[in-house]
Design an enzyme around this catalytic site. Structure first.
Site, mmCIF file in Angstrom:
data_model
loop_
_atom_site.group_PDB
_atom_site.id
_atom_site.type_symbol
_atom_site.label_atom_id
_atom_site.label_comp_id
_atom_site.label_asym_id
_atom_site.label_seq_id
_atom_site.Cartn_x
_atom_site.Cartn_y
_atom_site.Cartn_z
ATOM 1 N N GLU A 44 0.837 -1.203 0.000
ATOM 2 C CA GLU A 44 0.000 0.000 0.000
ATOM 3 C C GLU A 44 0.874 1.257 0.000
ATOM 4 O O GLU A 44 1.812 1.368 0.800
ATOM 5 C CB GLU A 44 -0.920 -0.029 1.235
ATOM 6 C CG GLU A 44 -1.583 1.275 1.606
ATOM 7 C CD GLU A 44 -2.510 1.843 0.541
ATOM 8 O OE1 GLU A 44 -3.284 1.077 -0.047
ATOM 9 O OE2 GLU A 44 -2.431 3.066 0.297
ATOM 10 N N HIS A 79 -32.668 -9.325 22.792
ATOM 11 C CA HIS A 79 -31.620 -10.066 23.483
ATOM 12 C C HIS A 79 -31.788 -11.558 23.230
ATOM 13 O O HIS A 79 -32.900 -12.060 23.323
ATOM 14 C CB HIS A 79 -31.684 -9.808 24.991
ATOM 15 C CG HIS A 79 -30.708 -10.645 25.754
ATOM 16 N ND1 HIS A 79 -29.362 -10.344 25.786
ATOM 17 C CD2 HIS A 79 -30.876 -11.799 26.465
ATOM 18 C CE1 HIS A 79 -28.744 -11.261 26.514
ATOM 19 N NE2 HIS A 79 -29.634 -12.158 26.928
#
Ligand code: FAD
Ligand code: NAI
Length: 477
Positions: free
Chosen positions: A215, A456
């Site tokens: 990169e 949940h």
């Protein structure tokens, strides 16, 4: 053949085909012209996204994750599998099947909405009697001339070439080649640690390749929130073994047929790497060559993007442009939303695309996703903010899924509590980020997210906790 339409859309990707469907829904006679020829040698709608982009890459990401899980994760569940192998051609065939299904589906949708689907390369010719004249050619021969009141340009983008290296899609690959390898390369090089480099690098790494990503920038994922980017870099390198080199200056690349050498400079040292395959993924450039911009005086900037205003209107009457061929992020959902907005504007409506609330997702494992401002942007803009973070490590659903890794960070205005940015790394955060998009669009406060009931056990509880943490009242942190 000469045909008349209210609207002609040039390009059948997620920008173009969506614009065409919406225009037809609004009562306009509409044509969509697309030039793409798919892997099977036949016209294939859906553009880069469906053929050689979003969809095939996600299919391979899932296959490679399954392979990796069978080898490394199943044992923890008490499941024994022996002799796990990867049949790359079968994996590619599955991916091609998904592409065929979806590209075929676009043809069906166009038909259903009475959009005329024309195959060929369209170019702008002239303006006659307040109508645009567009020619459609196949193999250089004009097969259709279309006259339309409105033109929507949605010609997309193609890989940005690296000077001095030709992509042959055998040894040196762009996204198309990276999605069609027939075997796992022992040594894979990638130039560019952007979205494609990370997604494709992850696929082939999980399948067994040694992957080195080179990169140019010294900062990893410069556009992302740097807390999340740092966590991602640590996970990809330390835990997953991707070799990511930042701040690299690429020198000579030699394609030797069965291998490729890459000379590069790192920290002032000259290096030479040898790979069996090399992916070049250094960004994309807009498709405006051969569009006939000069014939009609269409304004194109020095990088080839069609110049548009905030409503995607070009410098010419009734000519619009959307998606990768104009400014803004090169994302399928951004292209589609602009397509819808332009069709509605042609119909006299007042649509709006909120560029401040476009989600980004990088489909690595764990995934990275964000919407809104990063902490670095808020600091640079001098905006006072508060933040709340929460992790997946103690989330019951994430533990059950065996993906209990990652963080959600919520940024809110210090004075008004309004949510300004939501940044995540973790399991399925491509889905969770939509909660952040809603918060931004509805100008929610972090307290709003903190007071909403989250199911949940669910991954979304981590977003809830991050919102509570922004008010220093996390329950599980
Ligand atoms: P395109 O999809 O590029 O479509 C343009 C179409 O116009 C093409 O079919 C082209 O052949 C045709 N065309 C061009 N010129 C002419 C002409 N003169 N006449 C007729 N037809 C013409 N984005 C995401 O949001 N999520 C992702 O997960 C994602 N993954 C990606 C993975 C890869 C490997 C790549 C390469 C891209 C990915 N993208 C992703 C980006 C996404 O594909 C693009 O942002 C999106 O396709 C842009 O849509 P578009 O309609 O503007 O252009
Ligand atoms: P990118 O812009 O994401 O990354 C390119 C990288 O290459 C950058 O980090 C850049 O600094 C680096 N680079 C540029 N020149 C270089 C050089 N000479 N040497 C070394 N590194 C160099 O572009 P990418 O990965 O090619 O993808 C193109 C676009 O496609 C993305 O920007 C994105 O818009 C879209 N895309 C979106 C996906 C998603 O939404 N999940 C997945 C894949 C692509």
């Amino acid at each position: 053949m000469s045909q008349q339409f209210d609207v002609v859309v040039i390009g059948g990707g997620p920008g173009g085909y969506v614009a065409a469907i919406r225009a037809a829904q609004l009562g306009f006679s509409t044509a969509c012209v697309d030039a793409f020829v798919g892997k099977r040698g036949k016209p294939a709608l859906g553009g880069t996204c469906l053929n050689v982009g979003c969809i095939p890459s996600k299919a391979l990401l899932q296959s490679s994750e399954n392979f990796h899980a069978a080898q490394h994760d199943f044992a923890r569940h008490g499941i024994t599998v022996e002799g796990v192998k990867i049949d790359v051609p079968a994996m590619i065939e599955r991916k091609d099947g998904i592409v065929d299904k979806l590209t075929g589906g676009i043809g069906f949708l166009l038909k259903k909405n009475k959009v005329a689907s024309l195959h060929g390369v369209a170019s702008l010719k002239s303006r006659e009697n307040e109508r645009w004249v567009v020619e459609v050619a196949v193999d250089g021969k004009v097969v259709d001339t279309v006259h339309a009141t409105h033109v929507i340009l949605a010609t997309g983008s193609r890989p940005r070439p690296l000077p001095g290296v030709a992509v042959d899609n055998v040894t040196v690959l762009d996204n198309e080649g990276a999605l069609n390898l027939t075997a796992v390369p022992a040594r894979l090089g990638v130039i560019g640690a952007g979205v494609i480099g990370l997604e494709m690098g992850s696929v082939w790494k999980r399948l067994g390749a040694e992957v080195t990503i080179l990169e140019a920038m010294p900062t990893f994922l410069a556009a992302a929130d740097q807390q999340i980017a740092k966590e991602a870099l640590r996970t990809f390198t330390r835990d997953q073994g991707l070799d990511i080199q930042l701040g690299v200056k690429i020198g000579e690349i030699k394609n030797l047929g069965d291998k490729v050498t890459v000379a590069y400079e790192l920290n002032g040292e000259q290096k030479l790497a040898e790979f069996d395959k090399l992916i070049v993924s250094i960004g994309r450039v807009p498709n405006t060559d051969g569009l006939g911009a000069g014939n009609v005086g269409l304004q194109v900037d020095e990088r080839g993007f069609v110049v548009v205003d905030e409503h995607c209107h070009t410098n010419l009457p009734n000519m619009w442009a959307i998606g990768d061929v104009v400014r803004g992020p090169m994302l399928a959902h951004k292209a589609s939303e602009e397509g819808v907005a332009v069709a509605e504007r042609i119909a006299g409506q007042k649509p709006h695309v909120d560029f401040g609330a476009i989600p980004w997702v990088i489909y690595t494992s764990p995934e990275i996703a964000w919407v809104g401002k990063t902490e670095e942007q808020l600091k640079a803009e001098g905006i006072e903010y508060k933040k709340g973070t929460s992790g997946f490590a103690a989330n019951g659903r994430a533990l059950g899924l065996d993906h209990a890794q990652g963080t959600v960070k919520l940024l809110a205005c210090a004075k008004t509590d309004r949510v300004l940015g939501v940044h995540m790394i973790g399991p399925m955060v491509s889905e969770l980020v939509t909660e952040g998009v809603l918060a931004l669009e509805f100008k929610a406060a972090s307290e709003d997210l903190a007071r909403i009931v989250h199911a949940h056990p669910s991954l979304s509880e981590v977003v809830h906790e991050a919102a509570l943490a922004a008010d220093k009242r996390a329950l599980h942190g």
